[in-house]
Scaffold this active site. Structure first.
Site, PDB file in Angstrom:
ATOM      1  N   ALA A  63       0.862  -1.179   0.000  1.00 57.47           N
ATOM      2  CA  ALA A  63       0.000   0.000   0.000  1.00 57.47           C
ATOM      3  C   ALA A  63       0.900   1.231   0.000  1.00 57.47           C
ATOM      4  O   ALA A  63       2.074   1.151   0.377  1.00 57.47           O
ATOM      5  CB  ALA A  63      -0.883  -0.024   1.240  1.00 57.47           C
ATOM      6  N   GLU A 109      -0.521  -9.293  -0.977  1.00 59.38           N
ATOM      7  CA  GLU A 109      -1.960  -9.580  -0.829  1.00 59.38           C
ATOM      8  C   GLU A 109      -2.660  -9.541  -2.194  1.00 59.38           C
ATOM      9  O   GLU A 109      -3.552 -10.345  -2.468  1.00 59.38           O
ATOM     10  CB  GLU A 109      -2.592  -8.576   0.138  1.00 59.38           C
ATOM     11  CG  GLU A 109      -2.087  -8.793   1.562  1.00 59.38           C
ATOM     12  CD  GLU A 109      -2.496  -7.688   2.520  1.00 59.38           C
ATOM     13  OE1 GLU A 109      -2.314  -6.499   2.170  1.00 59.38           O
ATOM     14  OE2 GLU A 109      -2.998  -7.988   3.608  1.00 59.38           O
TER      15      GLU A 109
HETATM   16  N1  CAA Z   1       4.640   3.276  -0.459  1.00 57.77           N
HETATM   17  C1  CAA Z   1       5.068   4.442  -0.969  1.00 57.77           C
HETATM   18  N2  CAA Z   1       6.270   4.608  -1.569  1.00 57.77           N
HETATM   19  C2  CAA Z   1       7.057   3.529  -1.632  1.00 57.77           C
HETATM   20  C3  CAA Z   1       6.694   2.283  -1.126  1.00 57.77           C
HETATM   21  C4  CAA Z   1       5.397   2.159  -0.514  1.00 57.77           C
HETATM   22  N3  CAA Z   1       4.918   0.987  -0.036  1.00 57.77           N
HETATM   23  N4  CAA Z   1       7.695   1.397  -1.326  1.00 57.77           N
HETATM   24  C5  CAA Z   1       8.666   2.083  -1.964  1.00 57.77           C
HETATM   25  N5  CAA Z   1       8.299   3.369  -2.159  1.00 57.77           N
HETATM   26  C6  CAA Z   1       9.062   4.421  -2.789  1.00 57.77           C
HETATM   27  C7  CAA Z   1      10.196   4.895  -1.896  1.00 57.77           C
HETATM   28  O1  CAA Z   1       9.732   5.826  -0.956  1.00 57.77           O
HETATM   29  C8  CAA Z   1      11.143   5.495  -2.917  1.00 57.77           C
HETATM   30  O2  CAA Z   1      10.665   6.771  -3.292  1.00 57.77           O
HETATM   31  P1  CAA Z   1      11.698   8.012  -3.398  1.00 57.77           P
HETATM   32  O3  CAA Z   1      12.630   7.613  -4.504  1.00 57.77           O
HETATM   33  O4  CAA Z   1      10.817   9.154  -3.727  1.00 57.77           O
HETATM   34  O5  CAA Z   1      12.394   8.093  -2.079  1.00 57.77           O
HETATM   35  C9  CAA Z   1      10.957   4.579  -4.141  1.00 57.77           C
HETATM   36  O6  CAA Z   1       9.709   3.898  -3.949  1.00 57.77           O
HETATM   37  C10 CAA Z   1      12.036   3.534  -4.265  1.00 57.77           C
HETATM   38  O7  CAA Z   1      12.109   2.845  -3.021  1.00 57.77           O
HETATM   39  P2  CAA Z   1      13.487   2.668  -2.207  1.00 57.77           P
HETATM   40  O8  CAA Z   1      14.415   3.801  -2.470  1.00 57.77           O
HETATM   41  O9  CAA Z   1      13.109   2.391  -0.772  1.00 57.77           O
HETATM   42  O10 CAA Z   1      14.065   1.348  -2.926  1.00 57.77           O
HETATM   43  P3  CAA Z   1      14.968   0.220  -2.285  1.00 57.77           P
HETATM   44  O11 CAA Z   1      15.349  -0.660  -3.420  1.00 57.77           O
HETATM   45  O12 CAA Z   1      16.043   0.801  -1.445  1.00 57.77           O
HETATM   46  O13 CAA Z   1      13.993  -0.586  -1.266  1.00 57.77           O
HETATM   47  C11 CAA Z   1      11.980  -1.711  -0.627  1.00 57.77           C
HETATM   48  C12 CAA Z   1      12.901  -1.283  -1.774  1.00 57.77           C
HETATM   49  C13 CAA Z   1      12.655  -2.714   0.272  1.00 57.77           C
HETATM   50  C14 CAA Z   1      10.758  -2.368  -1.268  1.00 57.77           C
HETATM   51  C15 CAA Z   1      11.568  -0.473   0.204  1.00 57.77           C
HETATM   52  O14 CAA Z   1      11.117   0.531  -0.675  1.00 57.77           O
HETATM   53  C16 CAA Z   1      10.470  -0.737   1.196  1.00 57.77           C
HETATM   54  O15 CAA Z   1      10.720  -1.274   2.261  1.00 57.77           O
HETATM   55  N6  CAA Z   1       9.207  -0.347   0.860  1.00 57.77           N
HETATM   56  C17 CAA Z   1       8.094  -0.490   1.753  1.00 57.77           C
HETATM   57  C18 CAA Z   1       7.592  -1.922   1.843  1.00 57.77           C
HETATM   58  C19 CAA Z   1       6.459  -2.038   2.832  1.00 57.77           C
HETATM   59  O16 CAA Z   1       6.620  -1.821   4.012  1.00 57.77           O
HETATM   60  N7  CAA Z   1       5.241  -2.407   2.337  1.00 57.77           N
HETATM   61  C20 CAA Z   1       4.053  -2.536   3.159  1.00 57.77           C
HETATM   62  C21 CAA Z   1       3.205  -1.320   3.011  1.00 57.77           C
HETATM   63  S1  CAA Z   1       1.814  -1.290   4.113  1.00 57.77           S
HETATM   64  C22 CAA Z   1       0.633  -2.250   3.402  1.00 57.77           C
HETATM   65  O17 CAA Z   1       0.818  -2.801   2.334  1.00 57.77           O
HETATM   66  C23 CAA Z   1      -0.680  -2.331   4.170  1.00 57.77           C
HETATM   67  C24 CAA Z   1      -1.681  -3.318   3.681  1.00 57.77           C
HETATM   68  O18 CAA Z   1      -1.577  -4.508   3.909  1.00 57.77           O
HETATM   69  C25 CAA Z   1      -2.900  -2.896   3.013  1.00 57.77           C
END
Ligand code: CAA
Length: 255
Positions: A63, A109
């Site tokens: 999300a 999901e």
């Molecule tokens: N939401 C919004 N933006 C996101 C995102 C997310 N879930 N995941 C990545 N991005 C964005 C980052 O903020 C970044 O943007 P900027 O360049 O503007 O900073 C861009 O995508 C690239 O991401 P990273 O620089 O972090 O890339 P990375 O290769 O270093 O890491 C990653 C990749 C491990 C996937 C890391 O981005 C990450 O941990 N993302 C979040 C994953 C997460 O926690 N997902 C669960 C979300 S909550 C949910 O899904 C609730 C539900 O069940 C309904």
């Protein structure tokens, strides 16, 4: 630029999430576009299977965390954001997830809401929500547990451990693992194979398998039997059975 790209290829459609700068994070707008694109394809009888993919780097990283950080609980409730996911489960047309790269949180999901998952060797599956102070809310705690069992689901959901494609295959979460470069082609190939089968039977079979996932054995067996009788009543069944005896390829009409 559209957040969801739709391409028709004969009897299949390929739907790609297109928000690369955010690793296909599932924003409200993206989910709206996705549900409406899938609904439109589902209503088109000529579409017999749909591939849902992201990019090579990410199926979807969950999300949109920025949006979740802003929204109140009551807004989330009133907007019925999560209920929207039910529309994806309600699709008739078989949905094949083509997963490459990150498949996390809501992304995982979404993949699990599809009928089967084809994963590239690079795919990583995880439910990292507890690290954000929330929990998987679009089926993660339920579908992952049913797919891989309690021990592994607890590990993934509580510790934030990510599963590699091979681990996900061994655990029963994904159907096939393919080379990194084949993530989309293989899912399209599987979809074409599905699309060649009898459409009425395919839908009934999909419903019956879902029943196994969602109900007791006795209820599932009863539903399966009725689905078989219904499949038998279709023109497709006559065509499929006759074509076999006449040693020719069936021409299914979905009737
Ligand atoms: N939401 C919004 N933006 C996101 C995102 C997310 N879930 N995941 C990545 N991005 C964005 C980052 O903020 C970044 O943007 P900027 O360049 O503007 O900073 C861009 O995508 C690239 O991401 P990273 O620089 O972090 O890339 P990375 O290769 O270093 O890491 C990653 C990749 C491990 C996937 C890391 O981005 C990450 O941990 N993302 C979040 C994953 C997460 O926690 N997902 C669960 C979300 S909550 C949910 O899904 C609730 C539900 O069940 C309904």
């Amino acid at each position: 630029m559209s957040l969801v790209l739709v391409e028709r290829d004969g009897a299949i459609a390929i739907v790609l999430l297109n928000r690369p700068e955010a690793l296909n994070a599932l924003s409200d707008e993206l989910m709206d576009e996705l549900v409406s694109a899938l609904g439109e394809l589902d209503r088109d009888e000529a579409v017999r299977a749909i591939v849902l993919g992201g990019s090579e780097r990410a199926f979807a990283a969950g999300a949109d965390i920025g949006e979740l950080a802003q929204i109140s609980a009551v807004e989330l409730y009133y907007q019925r954001r999560i209920e929207r996911w039910d529309a994806i489960r309600g699709l008739w047309t078989p949905l094949v997830a083509a997963v490459s790269g990150y498949c996390l949180g809501g992304g995982c999901e979404l993949a699990m809401a599809c009928d089967l998952i084809v994963a590239s060797e690079s795919a990583e599956f995880g439910q990292p929500e507890t690290g954000l102070g929330i929990i998987p809310g679009a089926g993660g705690t339920q579908r992952l547990t049913r797919a891989v069992g309690k021990a592994l689901a607890m590990d993934v959901i509580l510790s934030g451990r990510r599963l590699s494609a091979r681990e996900a295959l061994a655990a029963g979460l994904v159907a096939r693992v393919v080379a990194k470069e084949a993530w989309l082609d293989e899912a399209a190939r599987v979809s074409r194979e599905i699309a060649e089968k009898g459409p009425v039977a395919t839908r009934l079979a999909k419903e019956s398998v879902d029943r196994a996932f969602e109900s007791t054995l006795a209820t599932g067996l009863e539903a399966e039997r009725r689905a078989l009788y219904l499949a038998f009543a279709s023109e497709d069944a006559k065509e499929g059975l006759t074509a076999f005896t006449e040693k020719r390829k069936p021409e299914f009409r979905g009737r």
